[in-house]
Design an enzyme around this catalytic site. Structure first.
Site, PDB file in Angstrom:
ATOM      1  N   GLY A 124       0.825  -1.207   0.000  1.00 35.25           N
ATOM      2  CA  GLY A 124       0.000   0.000   0.000  1.00 35.25           C
ATOM      3  C   GLY A 124       0.856   1.253   0.000  1.00 35.25           C
ATOM      4  N   SER A 125       0.398   2.267   0.717  1.00 33.70           N
ATOM      5  CA  SER A 125       0.989   3.604   0.590  1.00 33.70           C
ATOM      6  C   SER A 125       2.401   3.745   1.138  1.00 33.70           C
ATOM      7  CB  SER A 125       0.075   4.638   1.263  1.00 33.70           C
ATOM      8  OG  SER A 125      -1.149   4.732   0.567  1.00 33.70           O
ATOM      9  N   THR A 126       2.869   2.802   1.963  1.00 29.48           N
ATOM     10  CA  THR A 126       4.272   2.889   2.373  1.00 29.48           C
ATOM     11  C   THR A 126       5.186   2.758   1.156  1.00 29.48           C
ATOM     12  OG1 THR A 126       4.147   0.527   2.926  1.00 29.48           O
ATOM     13  CG2 THR A 126       4.006   2.082   4.759  1.00 29.48           C
ATOM     14  N   LYS A 129       4.806   4.235  -1.535  1.00 30.69           N
ATOM     15  CA  LYS A 129       4.923   5.530  -2.206  1.00 30.69           C
ATOM     16  C   LYS A 129       6.283   6.173  -1.948  1.00 30.69           C
ATOM     17  CE  LYS A 129      -0.070   6.351  -2.172  1.00 30.69           C
ATOM     18  NZ  LYS A 129      -1.203   6.987  -1.488  1.00 30.69           N
TER      19      LYS A 129
END
Length: 581
Positions: free
Chosen positions: A304-306, A308
Site C-alpha cells: 500500500g501507501s508505504t 509511495k
C-alpha cells in the site's frame, strides 16, 4: 598283483600331494591372516569387544548485543540398558517405570530386547537421572546429555528458532548458524567379553566432546521486550490476526528487534496455540508450520501507501517531479479505461508534491509513475534491489511477487505506483526504505555480529559490506525531508514525539480477495530525520473496527520510539518556549 600294488602306490602319492597342497594353501592363508590382514582382523576383534556410547557436545549459546543469554543448555540424562549385564530384570523394570513415569509394557519391551545397548529414555531431568544412578542397578547406564533451553520462553521465538531431539536446529537462527553452534560429539568406549559383558578393571576410554561456539547477535533483549509488549497490546485492542514489527539500524542493517505475534513457547514448540486441539498427521504439521512462520520474512503482502516512498524516490531521482510541483486531485484519476479513486472521495484539490505526500494522494503518485513510464520504473525497481531477496540471515526468505515487465500496461503501472497489485515482504520494505533514507546505500539486514568461544575468545566478526549506491545523497536528503513533513503535519502525525525529528509513511491496504473486506494497516518511521539511526515498521493484519494505518499503526511505532530512543542514546532536542517580553 603287481598292478594292484602299483595302483595303491599311485593312489597314495595323489593323496599325499593333495594333502600337501592343502597344507600349503592353509599355511598361505594363515600367513595372510597373521601378516597381511592382521590389522584388519585385529580391528574387527576390537570392535566386537568394544561398546560405544555417544557424549553430546554442549551447543553454543545465542547472546544478544549486550551479552544476555537468549538460548542456552540444560543438563539432562539419557537412560539406557545393556541386556547382557542385567542381573535382576524385574527390579530394573520396576525402578525405571517408577522413576521415569513410563508404562511397564514400554519399559519391559526395551529392557528384555536382546541388543548391545537399548535406550530407555532421553532428555530425562538431571535429578531423576541422578536418582536412577544411585540405585547402582547392573546393566543400567545413565549418561549426562544436553537439552536446549530458552530463558525467556516465547521471546523472539520465530527469530531464534529451536532445536530437535538430536539438538540440531529446526528453524530460525538455530538452523541458519548450525555450523557455528553445533559442537563435536564425544565417545565413551568400554571393553566386553564375547558375551557382551563389560570386563572388570578395564575402565572406560573417553573421547571428550568439543562444545559449540557462541553466536552474538544484533537483537537487543530490552528493545525486543518493548516491541513485543506493543505488538501484543495492539493485537488485543484491535482483535487482529497477527502483528509484525521490525526495528533496525538503517545505517548498517543491524536488526534490534523483530516480532511476529502471537509468538510460541520455544521450550515447548510442538504445542499449538489454543483452538487447534484434535489435529493429527499432516493437519497437525501444517498447523505447526503456520505457528512457526516468521511473517516478516516468510510472508508477502501488498504494502500500500508505504510503497509511495519508493515511487517518490524514483520520481525525484529521475527529475520527473519536484517538491513544489503543483497537482490537482478531483478524487480520482482515469487511466486508459479505468477510474482509479483516491482514498478521499471528494479529492484533495490543488496541492504540491509535499502536500500530496502528506495526504497520501493516490492520483498524484499515479501521475509520478506515469511520468516515469514502465521501463524506467522497472529500472529503479531493480536499482533499489526490490527484485532480489535481501539476504537476511534467516532461512525461508520469500521473494518479491511482481508482474513481468512485458505484462505491465499503464493501469498496472498506476496501481504499482501506490503500492497495489504486487507483494513484498516486510523485511524487504524496511530494508529498501532504510537504504533510501540513509544517504542512498543499500544495506543488508542481519542478526549475526560475531562468534566467540565459550571462554569469550573472539573467533570471527561478520562483515556486511554496504552493497551499492542506489540513490544520490541529494535525493536521499529530499526524501527524508518529505517524510518528515508526513509526520509533522500529514497522515503520520500520530507518530509525532515532541523533541524528536521523525519521518514516516502510513499505509492501509486491502487484502485479496477484495470482497473479503480485510485490511492491513502499517506504518514505517525513522529518527532523527536528518541522520536516521533507527527505523521501525509495524504491520497489523486484519484489525477490527478502525483500520487506518495512520490511526492504529503509527501510534505503535511512537510508543516503541518513546521507550527505546533514550535507551539508544538518541536524545530529545530542547524545545524552545516563548517567554513574555
Amino acid at each position: 598283483m603287481q598292478k594292484t600294488r602299483s595302483f595303491h602306490r599311485k593312489k597314495t602319492v595323489v593323496i599325499f600331494l593333495f594333502c600337501f597342497a592343502a597344507l600349503v594353501g592353509l599355511g598361505g592363508r594363515l600367513a595372510a591372516l597373521m601378516v597381511a590382514d592382521s590389522e584388519y582382523y585385529a580391528t574387527l576383534a576390537q570392535d566386537l569387544h568394544e561398546r560405544e556410547r555417544t557424549i553430546k557436545a554442549a551447543r553454543g549459546r545465542i547472546l544478544d548485543r549486550n551479552g544476555t543469554v537468549l538460548a542456552d543448555n540444560r543438563t539432562v540424562c539419557t537412560v539406557s540398558v545393556i541386556h547382557n549385564q542385567i542381573e535382576d530384570a524385574e527390579q530394573v523394570i520396576e525402578v525405571l517405570c517408577r522413576e521415569l513415569e513410563m508404562e511397564e509394557e514400554t519399559v519391559r519391551k526395551r529392557v528384555e530386547k536382546v541388543s548391545s545397548i537399548e535406550r530407555i529414555a532421553k532428555n530425562v531431568e538431571k535429578e531423576k537421572g541422578d536418582r536412577i544412578r544411585n540405585y547402582e542397578l547392573a546393566g543400567v547406564k545413565v549418561d549426562e546429555d544436553y537439552r536446549r533451553y530458552y530463558p525467556f520462553g516465547s521471546m523472539a521465538s520465530k527469530v531464534l528458532g529451536f532445536t530437535g531431539g538430536d539438538n540440531q536446529g529446526i528453524i530460525g537462527l538455530e538452523v541458519k548458524y548450525e555450523d557455528v553452534l553445533e559442537g563435536i560429539p564425544g565417545k565413551i568406549l568400554t571393553l566386553t567379553d564375547a558375551r557382551g559383558v563389560e570386563l572388570e578393571d578395564t575402565g572406560e576410554s573417553r573421547q571428550e566432546p568439543v562444545d559449540g561456539n557462541d553466536l552474538c547477535i544484533s537483537l537487543d533483549y530490552n528493545i525486543q521486550q518493548y516491541v513485543e509488549q506493543a505488538a501484543y497490546k495492539v493485537m488485543e485492542q484491535k482483535e487482529a490476526d497477527s502483528v509484525s514489527i521490525i526495528i533496525m539500524n538503517p545505517q548498517n542493517g543491524e536488526i534490534y528487534a523483530m516480532t511476529n505475534v502471537p509468538e510460541f513457547d520455544l521450550n515447548d514448540p510442538y504445542t499449538l496455540q489454543s483452538g487447534n486441539d484434535g489435529l493429527a498427521g499432516e493437519e497437525l504439521q501444517d498447523a505447526l508450520n503456520r505457528m512457526w512462520r516468521n511473517g516478516c520474512i516468510n510472508d508477502t503482502y501488498e504494502p500500500g501507501s508505504t510503497f509511495k516512498v519508493i515511487t517518490a524516490s524514483a520520481g525525484l531521482e529521475a527529475g520527473v517531479v519536484s517538491l513544489n510541483d503543483q497537482f490537482s486531485c478531483p478524487g480520482f484519476k482515469i487511466v486508459e479505461d479505468r477510474r482509479i479513486r483516491c482514498h478521499k472521495v471528494g479529492g484533495h484539490g490543488g496541492e504540491t508534491f509535499v502536500q500530496a505526500t502528506q495526504n497520501s494522494c493516490n492520483p498524484v503518485f499515479i501521475e509520478v509513475g506515469l511520468r516515469l513510464g514502465v521501463e524506467r520504473y522497472f529500472e529503479y525497481f531493480r536499482q533499489f534491489g526490490l527484485n532480489e531477496k535481501t539476504g537476511i540471515d534467516l532461512p525461508g526468505e520469500a521473494a518479491t511477487i511482481m508482474h513481468k515487465q512485458e505484462n505491465v500496461g499503464l493501469v498496472e503501472l498506476a496501481t504499482i505506483s501506490f503500492g497495489q497489485s504486487f507483494q513484498i515482504t516486510p523485511v524487504q520494505l524496511a530494508t529498501t526504505i532504510s537504504s533510501l533514507i540513509n544517504g542512498g546505500i543499500r544495506v543488508m539486514p542481519h542478526f549475526g555480529v560475531r562468534v566467540k568461544s565459550r571462554d569469550g575468545t573472539l573467533l570471527k566478526v561478520y562483515q556486511y559490506e554496504q552493497e551499492r549506491r542506489i540513490l544520490s545523497e541529494e535525493t536521499s536528503e529530499t526524501v527524508r525531508y518529505l517524510l518528515e513533513q508526513v509526520v509533522d503535519g500529514g497522515g503520520g502525525k500520530n507518530a509525532y514525539i515532541e523533541g524528536y525529528r521523525i519521518g514516516g509513511k502510513t499505509a492501509t491496504s486491502e487484502t485479496l480477495p477484495r470482497s473479503a473486506n480485510k485490511y492491513i494497516s502499517s506504518f514505517v518511521g525513522f529518527t532523527p530525520a536528518d541522520d536516521p539511526q533507527v527505523l521501525g515498521l509495524c504491520v497489523i493484519n486484519n484489525p477490527q473496527g478502525v483500520y487506518y494505518g495512520g490511526t492504529i499503526a503509527a501510534p505503535v511505532i511512537r510508543e516503541i520510539f518513546q521507550n527505546i530512543l533514550p535507551y539508544l542514546g538518541i536524545e530529545r532536542a530542547e524545545v524552545e518556549s516563548e517567554t513574555e517580553s
